[in-house]
Design a protein around this motif. Structure first.
Motif, PDB file in Angstrom:
ATOM      1  N   PRO A 245       8.499  -7.941  -2.865  1.00 44.21           N
ATOM      2  CA  PRO A 245       9.267  -7.950  -1.172  1.00 44.21           C
ATOM      3  C   PRO A 245       8.050  -6.884  -0.426  1.00 44.21           C
ATOM      4  N   ASN A 246       6.711  -6.512  -0.397  1.00 47.79           N
ATOM      5  CA  ASN A 246       5.433  -5.837   0.127  1.00 47.79           C
ATOM      6  C   ASN A 246       4.990  -7.102   0.624  1.00 47.79           C
ATOM      7  N   TRP A 247       5.093  -7.683   1.628  1.00 50.73           N
ATOM      8  CA  TRP A 247       3.436  -8.238   2.180  1.00 50.73           C
ATOM      9  C   TRP A 247       2.467  -8.336   3.000  1.00 50.73           C
ATOM     10  N   TYR A 248       1.617  -8.142   2.453  1.00 54.35           N
ATOM     11  CA  TYR A 248       0.295  -8.222   3.611  1.00 54.35           C
ATOM     12  C   TYR A 248      -0.112  -9.650   3.659  1.00 54.35           C
ATOM     13  N   ILE A 249      -0.380  -9.701   4.567  1.00 51.18           N
ATOM     14  CA  ILE A 249      -0.964 -10.977   5.123  1.00 51.18           C
ATOM     15  C   ILE A 249      -1.902 -10.614   6.021  1.00 51.18           C
ATOM     16  N   PHE A 250      -3.450 -11.313   5.402  1.00 51.72           N
ATOM     17  CA  PHE A 250      -5.115 -10.921   6.075  1.00 51.72           C
ATOM     18  C   PHE A 250      -5.078 -12.788   6.977  1.00 51.72           C
TER      19      PHE A 250
ATOM     20  N   ASN B 149     -14.658  -6.727   3.831  1.00 50.19           N
ATOM     21  CA  ASN B 149     -13.566  -6.309   4.242  1.00 50.19           C
ATOM     22  C   ASN B 149     -12.143  -6.043   3.854  1.00 50.19           C
ATOM     23  N   SER B 150     -11.529  -7.365   4.426  1.00 55.57           N
ATOM     24  CA  SER B 150     -10.500  -7.523   3.667  1.00 55.57           C
ATOM     25  C   SER B 150     -10.342  -8.014   2.670  1.00 55.57           C
ATOM     26  N   LEU B 151     -11.193  -8.422   1.711  1.00 60.31           N
ATOM     27  CA  LEU B 151     -11.264  -8.678  -0.144  1.00 60.31           C
ATOM     28  C   LEU B 151     -11.448  -7.026  -0.297  1.00 60.31           C
ATOM     29  N   TYR B 152     -11.636  -6.765   0.186  1.00 57.09           N
ATOM     30  CA  TYR B 152     -12.156  -4.754  -0.123  1.00 57.09           C
ATOM     31  C   TYR B 152     -10.654  -3.897  -0.235  1.00 57.09           C
ATOM     32  N   LEU B 153      -9.675  -4.043   1.125  1.00 53.73           N
ATOM     33  CA  LEU B 153      -8.571  -3.675   0.974  1.00 53.73           C
ATOM     34  C   LEU B 153      -7.520  -4.413   0.576  1.00 53.73           C
ATOM     35  N   ALA B 154      -7.230  -6.124   0.264  1.00 59.53           N
ATOM     36  CA  ALA B 154      -6.872  -6.328  -0.153  1.00 59.53           C
ATOM     37  C   ALA B 154      -6.373  -5.862  -1.639  1.00 59.53           C
TER      38      ALA B 154
ATOM     39  N   LEU C 263      -3.250  -4.047  -3.952  1.00 59.41           N
ATOM     40  CA  LEU C 263      -2.763  -4.310  -5.112  1.00 59.41           C
ATOM     41  C   LEU C 263      -2.813  -3.100  -6.017  1.00 59.41           C
ATOM     42  N   LYS C 264      -4.109  -2.424  -6.281  1.00 59.85           N
ATOM     43  CA  LYS C 264      -4.189  -1.625  -7.587  1.00 59.85           C
ATOM     44  C   LYS C 264      -3.154  -0.410  -6.971  1.00 59.85           C
ATOM     45  N   ASN C 265      -2.696  -0.812  -5.101  1.00 60.08           N
ATOM     46  CA  ASN C 265      -1.871   0.885  -5.390  1.00 60.08           C
ATOM     47  C   ASN C 265      -0.027   0.853  -5.046  1.00 60.08           C
ATOM     48  N   ASP C 266       0.558  -0.236  -4.793  1.00 57.93           N
ATOM     49  CA  ASP C 266       1.270  -1.287  -4.466  1.00 57.93           C
ATOM     50  C   ASP C 266       1.483  -2.383  -5.378  1.00 57.93           C
ATOM     51  N   LYS C 267       2.445  -1.784  -6.750  1.00 57.07           N
ATOM     52  CA  LYS C 267       2.874  -3.170  -7.284  1.00 57.07           C
ATOM     53  C   LYS C 267       3.704  -3.462  -6.685  1.00 57.07           C
ATOM     54  N   LYS C 268       4.430  -4.190  -6.202  1.00 55.48           N
ATOM     55  CA  LYS C 268       5.839  -4.512  -4.939  1.00 55.48           C
ATOM     56  C   LYS C 268       4.865  -5.871  -3.728  1.00 55.48           C
TER      57      LYS C 268
END
Length: 308
Positions: free
Chosen positions: A34-39, A45-50, A54-59
């Motif tokens: 349910p938690n969408w992050y759209i780049f 930098n966006s790959l590092y953030l993504a 993914l490591k910190n938000d299992k949803k």
């Protein structure tokens, strides 16, 4: 032979469409995250953030608006993200109403990032734009940030100076270093903690021109009763081995990773110090390996090291 070649061509086209359009379609349509992050773009930098998301938000469902084959993934070759060669509007059609969504506009060109953010600000979705631009009036859902300020704020929130840490060396006074110094002077202010002393190495001329009224609040290149002191140096910190051996914290935050690792290596080899050492370097694995090698070769039982 010609028919076999033609068949191979058709198969390759189908495989390309399968990876770029069909598989992403099913992942967007059938996802239960349910938690969408759209780049909007897929760069370093966006790959590092993504990867961090993914490591910190299992949803989390991380989505890039580009085909995987067009991205230089490097160390993120196994990243569990959706690469969809679709427009932002098309991707958002698959989002359920109850799903949360954030959009990121990132890259080296802050102006382009801001224009991309403005182009989609009417979606009623929070948009995070990487830029050093100072805008007087923004749409309320467009949030501007830059990696230099973010790192500085994160560092001092996670690693504030302790009461026993009275003397700090900061190496680097450019984009990263300037932000770290500014945040240090704002955050580490407490009469209970006592007098602070900062020794700053790097491009100090520009920093002092920008901050021309430092003397109002700080002692500059001298001890001033009742104020924290700032000492500025234009030459290498390696010329001050005695200082490095006596301080409580060393922060190495030049703009180039290789420069930081090189200085860290030399300090650990040629200076006997019990200071906690912070190094700005993107890859924690590189720092950890370097630290272990130095421990083995210099006789240190343990290096007090934190990667930024």
């Amino acid at each position: 032979i010609m028919s076999a070649g033609f068949l191979g061509y058709v198969i390759s086209i189908f495989a390309s469409k399968l990876n770029d359009k069909i598989i992403p379609y099913f992942r967007l349509h059938l996802t239960g995250r349910p938690n969408w992050y759209i780049f909007i773009s897929a760069e370093k930098n966006s790959l590092y953030l993504a990867d961090s998301i993914l490591k910190n938000d299992k949803k989390a469902l991380v989505i890039f608006c580009t085909a995987r084959k067009k991205v230089d993934l490097g160390q993120f070759i196994d990243i569990k993200a959706v690469f969809a060669e679709m427009s932002l509007n098309t991707i958002l059609k698959y989002k359920k109403k109850e799903y949360k969504c954030r959009i990121f506009s990132m890259g080296e060109d802050g102006y382009v990032n801001y224009q991309n953010a403005l182009a989609c600000h009417d979606k009623n979705i929070d948009i995070y734009c990487e830029s050093q631009m100072h805008i007087d009036s923004n749409p309320s859902n467009v949030h501007i940030f830059n990696k230099y300020s973010c790192l500085a704020r994160h560092m001092w929130s996670q690693h504030p100076l302790l009461s026993k840490e009275a003397r700090t060396v900061i190496v680097g006074c450019d984009k990263y270093g300037s932000e770290i110094i500014e945040q240090a002077l704002l955050v580490n202010v407490d009469d209970i903690l006592g007098h602070r002393e900062y020794h700053i190495f790097g491009n100090v001329k520009d920093f002092r021109i920008i901050h021309s009224e430092l003397e109002v609040c700080f002692g500059v290149n001298e001890f001033v009763e009742g104020k924290d002191d700032l000492y500025f140096y234009e030459d290498s910190p390696l010329n001050y081995k005695e200082l490095l051996s006596e301080v409580d914290r060393i922060i190495i935050c030049m703009d180039e990773d290789d420069d930081n690792l090189d200085l860290f290596n030399k300090i650990c080899r040629y200076v006997s110090t019990s200071a906690q050492i912070f190094v700005r370097e993107k890859s924690v694995d590189v720092i950890n390996k370097q630290s272990k090698l130095l421990c083995d070769s210099t006789g240190y039982d343990e290096l007090s090291l934190v990667s930024l």
